[in-house]
Design a protein around this motif. Structure first.
Motif, PDB file in Angstrom:
ATOM      1  N   LEU A  76      87.851  28.500 -23.915  1.00 23.51           N
ATOM      2  CA  LEU A  76      87.464  26.981 -24.416  1.00 23.51           C
ATOM      3  C   LEU A  76      86.504  27.035 -25.784  1.00 23.51           C
ATOM      4  O   LEU A  76      85.693  26.242 -26.661  1.00 23.51           O
ATOM      5  CB  LEU A  76      86.411  27.109 -22.909  1.00 23.51           C
ATOM      6  N   ALA A  77      85.169  28.095 -25.861  1.00 27.66           N
ATOM      7  CA  ALA A  77      84.375  27.922 -26.736  1.00 27.66           C
ATOM      8  C   ALA A  77      84.950  27.928 -28.617  1.00 27.66           C
ATOM      9  O   ALA A  77      84.607  26.826 -29.360  1.00 27.66           O
ATOM     10  CB  ALA A  77      83.337  29.214 -26.958  1.00 27.66           C
ATOM     11  N   GLY A  78      85.708  28.555 -28.085  1.00 23.49           N
ATOM     12  CA  GLY A  78      87.008  28.557 -29.604  1.00 23.49           C
ATOM     13  C   GLY A  78      87.281  27.306 -29.946  1.00 23.49           C
ATOM     14  O   GLY A  78      87.325  26.682 -31.038  1.00 23.49           O
ATOM     15  N   ALA A  79      87.916  26.646 -28.620  1.00 30.02           N
ATOM     16  CA  ALA A  79      88.454  25.489 -29.272  1.00 30.02           C
ATOM     17  C   ALA A  79      87.631  24.619 -29.009  1.00 30.02           C
ATOM     18  O   ALA A  79      87.591  24.205 -29.852  1.00 30.02           O
ATOM     19  CB  ALA A  79      89.497  25.144 -27.603  1.00 30.02           C
ATOM     20  N   VAL A  80      86.258  24.141 -28.985  1.00 28.03           N
ATOM     21  CA  VAL A  80      85.398  23.500 -29.182  1.00 28.03           C
ATOM     22  C   VAL A  80      84.571  23.836 -30.431  1.00 28.03           C
ATOM     23  O   VAL A  80      84.865  23.107 -31.500  1.00 28.03           O
ATOM     24  CB  VAL A  80      83.921  23.536 -28.219  1.00 28.03           C
ATOM     25  N   PHE A  81      84.911  25.030 -30.947  1.00 28.97           N
ATOM     26  CA  PHE A  81      84.338  24.885 -32.759  1.00 28.97           C
ATOM     27  C   PHE A  81      85.425  24.534 -33.225  1.00 28.97           C
ATOM     28  O   PHE A  81      84.798  24.222 -34.155  1.00 28.97           O
ATOM     29  CB  PHE A  81      84.313  26.829 -32.358  1.00 28.97           C
ATOM     30  N   LEU A  82      86.486  24.801 -33.218  1.00 29.06           N
ATOM     31  CA  LEU A  82      87.882  24.307 -33.271  1.00 29.06           C
ATOM     32  C   LEU A  82      87.888  23.027 -34.234  1.00 29.06           C
ATOM     33  O   LEU A  82      88.432  21.943 -34.832  1.00 29.06           O
ATOM     34  CB  LEU A  82      89.496  25.155 -32.928  1.00 29.06           C
ATOM     35  N   ALA A  83      87.514  22.221 -32.903  1.00 35.09           N
ATOM     36  CA  ALA A  83      87.543  21.199 -32.876  1.00 35.09           C
ATOM     37  C   ALA A  83      86.534  19.755 -32.994  1.00 35.09           C
ATOM     38  O   ALA A  83      86.530  18.799 -33.838  1.00 35.09           O
ATOM     39  CB  ALA A  83      88.046  19.926 -31.279  1.00 35.09           C
TER      40      ALA A  83
END
Lengths: 281, 294
Positions: free
Chosen positions: B92-99
């Motif tokens: 989820l952290a990776g997703a928030v970071f990417l988005a």
């Protein structure tokens, strides 16, 4: 300024998370390639326990499974994108595709075993393995086909149909060529996944390699590279250099994945570029 | 009404249409066949074994007629939970970071990198598990081998990362830009916007990502089998060898004659996995429908 401190803290944490994910991948690749690449010599492929048979089987089974799954997957995807009306029947087919996509691969493997090994009495064969593997490919193919056809602008269809073309002519001459880059990306994705699949093939294609080199008989047993890695790592035979074989096989599999990922981006970009150029000219 | 010209063009068009419909129907038939065949084979276990014993006893010794599968069910659920607890937040952290945070060039590296993660075959994950992760879990759990639920959970956590990242990122990206603009205009910081506005608004999509990741983790076979230790012992600690539904099928399928109670019991385990997968799909559909109403 508590909120601003929290903001900075969270940003730093998210950066750390992202770096950790990337570092994990780099560590994975470095570990596998670092251990395995030194063993990838001619001897590794053609020596007394070389893996050329397994390498051949991997691609042969992949090829057959695509032959089985492509027509059905493309057909069902085309139906869902172009023909399907909004009704119960369509909803049922969509639910089946989604369910099929969520079936664990070992369940496919056992299903293939019931049908091909026991009901048809074939034993472990390349044919049974690739037909079962085709079931794994199917739902992804359907979804990819549907998505790439839906991405084709409506006006293309309307223009073609207005000129008096039938739906089939429109599909063949207008929609499918336009959707081709997306379709190729999807097929490469499917192929990459099928190439590394193990659980299905253990129960359908078996863990033996034919004595004949490059045996194209679909009724022979066919151990693939991925199954081979599992076999040598979980039941190492005494007296063989199984650790080295495992290291080399893992590196070879990763190289294949990287090549497939490159294939994924380059030809579809090239096609897109060409098609756009043609449309403009 | 005038008759259409019945030329070959017309018949080709009809023929193509029928072919497409029949492929679609075939896809539905396949899933029905799978449920039917695996279900029939699995449920015939209960001709010899009581339902209660199969699901509530942890004594699995088919040689002496004991068919309790609780150990394997607990093993599967335990490893999946560990995987979600470790991989879920990181993904989820990776997703928030990417988005929301990543500069374009970082995104251009990270997107293909996560795709590469998804492409790595599961046996290779298992291989890395045996060569590296088992040594690590041996140290932190103080067990003698390191094989067990923690090792399997860590391997699975890495395997589900790409699923969690790409689906959650899609969910975050599909939010209308006005949400973010409104929140920032009210003076909220970027983190407050992410945590109080964007993540809650994308929660149906994120939930879908988590459920699909769980489905992948519970059905994963090869990687788990290679690091779980494969002992039919109830998982009483994180570092002791145990088994899951999938790993036990791989271990015992080859040694049991087709049609025996033992063999049917293994098919029943596969049927449990299938039913769990189907329930997850229904959950996903409900989650996304809730998202659509919003």
């Amino acid at each position: 300024m508590k909120a601003h401190q929290a903001n900075r803290f969270a940003s730093i944490l998210l950066w750390i998370g992202a770096v950790a994910i990337l570092a994990l991948l780099v560590a994975f690749l470095a570990l596998i390639l670092g251990r395995g690449l030194p063993y990838l010599t001619a001897e590794f492929f053609s020596g007394s326990d070389g893996v050329r048979g397994q390498l051949f089987n991997s691609f042969y089974i992949l090829f057959l499974s695509l032959i089985f799954s492509l027509p059905i997957g493309l057909g069902a995807g085309i139906y869902m994108a172009e023909y399907a009306p909004q009704n119960r029947f369509t909803d049922l087919i969509r639910l089946s595709t989604e369910s099929l996509a969520s079936v664990p691969s070992i369940v496919f493997g056992l299903f293939g075993m019931i049908v091909f090994v026991n009901m048809f009495g074939l034993g472990f064969t390349i044919l049974g393995g690739s037909a079962t593997l085709a079931l794994l490919n199917l739902p992804i193919l359907v979804r990819v086909t549907e998505e790439s056809l839906r991405a084709v602008p409506r006006s293309y269809r309307e223009a073609s149909l207005a000129l008096g073309a039938t739906m089939w002519q429109t599909l063949r001459k207008v929609i499918l060529p336009t959707a081709l880059p997306g379709l190729i990306t999807g097929i490469t994705l499917v192929a990459g996944r099928a190439l590394g699949e193990t659980a299905i093939l253990i129960f359908t294609a078996g863990m033996n390699v034919s004595r004949i080199l490059f045996d194209v008989n679909p009724l022979a047993a066919g151990e693939t590279l991925a199954v081979h890695l599992f076999a040598v790592k979980s039941n190492p035979l005494p007296g063989t250099n199984s650790d080295q074989i495992a290291d080399g096989t893992a590196a070879l599999l990763i190289l294949m994945v990287i090549v497939f990922n490159l294939c994924l981006s380059i030809p579809s970009r090239w096609l897109q570029y060409r098609l756009q150029g043609k449309n403009r000219g | 009404m005038p008759q259409p010209t019945k030329s070959w063009v017309y018949y080709n068009d009809r023929l193509a249409r029928y072919l497409f419909i029949s492929s679609a129907v075939l896809v539905s038939l396949i899933i029905i066949c799978i449920i039917w065949f695996v279900g029939m084979q699995g449920l015939s276990t209960f001709r010899e074994v009581s339902f209660l014993e199969f699901f509530t006893s942890s004594k699995w010794s088919p040689d002496s007629g004991q068919y309790g599968a609780l150990t394997f069910i607990a093993g599967s659920i335990g490893t999946t939970l560990i995987a979600i607890l470790l991989g879920g937040p990181l993904g989820l952290a990776g997703a928030v970071f990417l988005a929301e945070i990543a500069p374009p060039w970082v995104r251009a590296i990270m997107r293909p990198a996560t795709d590469l993660f998804a492409g790595i075959p599961s046996v290779v994950y298992g291989y890395v598990g045996i060569t590296v992760i088992v040594g690590f879990t041996r140290k932190i759990t103080n067990s003698s081998t390191g094989y067990g639920m923690l090792a399997a959970g860590i391997v699975l956590a890495i395997m589900i990362l790409p699923t969690v990242i790409s689906l959650s990122e899609d969910a975050l990206r599909s939010l209308p830009g006005s949400y973010k603009e409104a929140s920032l205009a009210l003076g909220a910081t970027r983190w407050q916007t992410i945590w109080r506005v964007l993540v809650p608004a994308a929660s149906p999509g994120i939930l879908t990502a988590i459920i699909l990741a769980m489905a992948r983790a519970i059905g994963e076979t090869m990687a788990v089998q290679m690091v779980i230790g494969n002992s039919p012992r109830f998982p009483d600690s994180l570092g002791s060898p145990t088994s899951t539904l999938t790993s036990n099928i791989v271990m015992e399928m080859g040694n049991t004659p087709y049609g025996s109670t033992w063999n049917n019991g293994l098919f029943m385990m596969a049927f449990i996995l299938l039913v769990i997968a189907l329930i997850m799909i229904i959950l996903v559909r409900t989650a996304s429908r809730k998202g659509a109403v919003r």
